[in-house]
Design a protein around this motif. Structure first.
Motif, PDB file in Angstrom:
ATOM      1  N   SER A  76       0.830  -1.216   0.000  1.00 12.13           N
ATOM      2  CA  SER A  76       0.000   0.000   0.000  1.00 12.13           C
ATOM      3  C   SER A  76       0.864   1.265   0.000  1.00 12.13           C
ATOM      4  O   SER A  76       0.586   2.235   0.700  1.00 12.13           O
ATOM      5  CB  SER A  76      -0.972  -0.014   1.179  1.00 12.13           C
ATOM      6  N   GLY A  77       1.954   1.229  -0.773  1.00  9.25           N
ATOM      7  CA  GLY A  77       2.809   2.396  -0.947  1.00  9.25           C
ATOM      8  C   GLY A  77       3.871   2.599   0.113  1.00  9.25           C
ATOM      9  O   GLY A  77       4.668   3.519   0.009  1.00  9.25           O
ATOM     10  N   SER A  87      -6.949  -7.907   2.726  1.00  9.57           N
ATOM     11  CA  SER A  87      -7.523  -8.157   1.416  1.00  9.57           C
ATOM     12  C   SER A  87      -7.651  -6.843   0.648  1.00  9.57           C
ATOM     13  O   SER A  87      -8.120  -5.844   1.179  1.00  9.57           O
ATOM     14  CB  SER A  87      -8.896  -8.821   1.556  1.00  9.57           C
ATOM     15  N   GLY A  88      -7.174  -6.847  -0.585  1.00 16.47           N
ATOM     16  CA  GLY A  88      -7.243  -5.657  -1.427  1.00 16.47           C
ATOM     17  C   GLY A  88      -5.970  -4.835  -1.444  1.00 16.47           C
ATOM     18  O   GLY A  88      -5.841  -3.928  -2.268  1.00 16.47           O
ATOM     19  N   CYS A  89      -5.020  -5.113  -0.553  1.00 18.04           N
ATOM     20  CA  CYS A  89      -3.802  -4.303  -0.534  1.00 18.04           C
ATOM     21  C   CYS A  89      -2.947  -4.616  -1.757  1.00 18.04           C
ATOM     22  O   CYS A  89      -2.994  -5.704  -2.319  1.00 18.04           O
ATOM     23  CB  CYS A  89      -3.026  -4.482   0.764  1.00 18.04           C
ATOM     24  N   LEU A  90      -2.172  -3.622  -2.167  1.00 15.45           N
ATOM     25  CA  LEU A  90      -1.284  -3.762  -3.312  1.00 15.45           C
ATOM     26  C   LEU A  90       0.150  -3.941  -2.834  1.00 15.45           C
ATOM     27  O   LEU A  90       0.629  -3.201  -1.971  1.00 15.45           O
ATOM     28  CB  LEU A  90      -1.372  -2.539  -4.221  1.00 15.45           C
ATOM     29  N   PHE A 100      -3.296  -8.505  -3.287  1.00 15.63           N
ATOM     30  CA  PHE A 100      -3.561  -9.612  -2.378  1.00 15.63           C
ATOM     31  C   PHE A 100      -5.053  -9.667  -2.093  1.00 15.63           C
ATOM     32  O   PHE A 100      -5.679  -8.645  -1.797  1.00 15.63           O
ATOM     33  CB  PHE A 100      -2.807  -9.407  -1.056  1.00 15.63           C
ATOM     34  N   SER A 101      -5.638 -10.850  -2.213  1.00 12.11           N
ATOM     35  CA  SER A 101      -7.075 -11.017  -1.964  1.00 12.11           C
ATOM     36  C   SER A 101      -7.342 -12.248  -1.139  1.00 12.11           C
ATOM     37  O   SER A 101      -6.724 -13.302  -1.352  1.00 12.11           O
ATOM     38  CB  SER A 101      -7.839 -11.159  -3.282  1.00 12.11           C
ATOM     39  N   LEU A 102      -8.269 -12.115  -0.191  1.00 12.19           N
ATOM     40  CA  LEU A 102      -8.800 -13.282   0.506  1.00 12.19           C
ATOM     41  C   LEU A 102      -9.994 -13.753  -0.306  1.00 12.19           C
ATOM     42  O   LEU A 102     -10.874 -12.968  -0.656  1.00 12.19           O
ATOM     43  CB  LEU A 102      -9.231 -12.905   1.923  1.00 12.19           C
TER      44      LEU A 102
END
Length: 104
Positions: A76-77, A87-90, A100-102
């Motif tokens: 996330s930078g 979930s959803g972080c880059l 990344f996804s659950l």
């Protein structure tokens, strides 16, 4: 008796490069990412360390650990050494961006 939290299914989806949209399921408790062919996920980029990072499941959560301090891993930078993944972080390693996804 305390029951251990079951490891949820998770995946990484490449967000850029010619592999954009390619989805990789995380099937083990620990996976490795880096430039070397012996990694679970090989990232062919000279800015990626041979053995750059690990994603692991412990204490009921997924974590990313940057194992080679010479090459940064960003979540996330933010440059990280060891961080919990949501979930959803880059995740950015070299030129690769992975989401990344659950998988519920």
């Amino acid at each position: 008796m305390i029951k251990a939290k079951k490891r949820p299914k998770a995946s990484l989806t490449i967000q850029n490069t010619c592999f954009k949209g390619f989805r990789i399921q995380i099937k083990k408790k620990r996976i490795t990412l880096g430039r070397h062919i012996n990694n679970d996920i090989c990232l062919d980029d000279p800015d990626v360390a041979l053995f750059q990072a690990e994603i692991s499941w412990h204490d009921g959560q997924y974590f990313l650990e940057n194992v080679d301090g010479r090459a940064p891993s960003l979540v996330s930078g933010q440059a990280v050494k060891n961080t919990r993944l949501k979930s959803g972080c880059l995740i950015k390693i070299g030129r690769f961006v992975l989401k990344f996804s659950l998988d519920n």
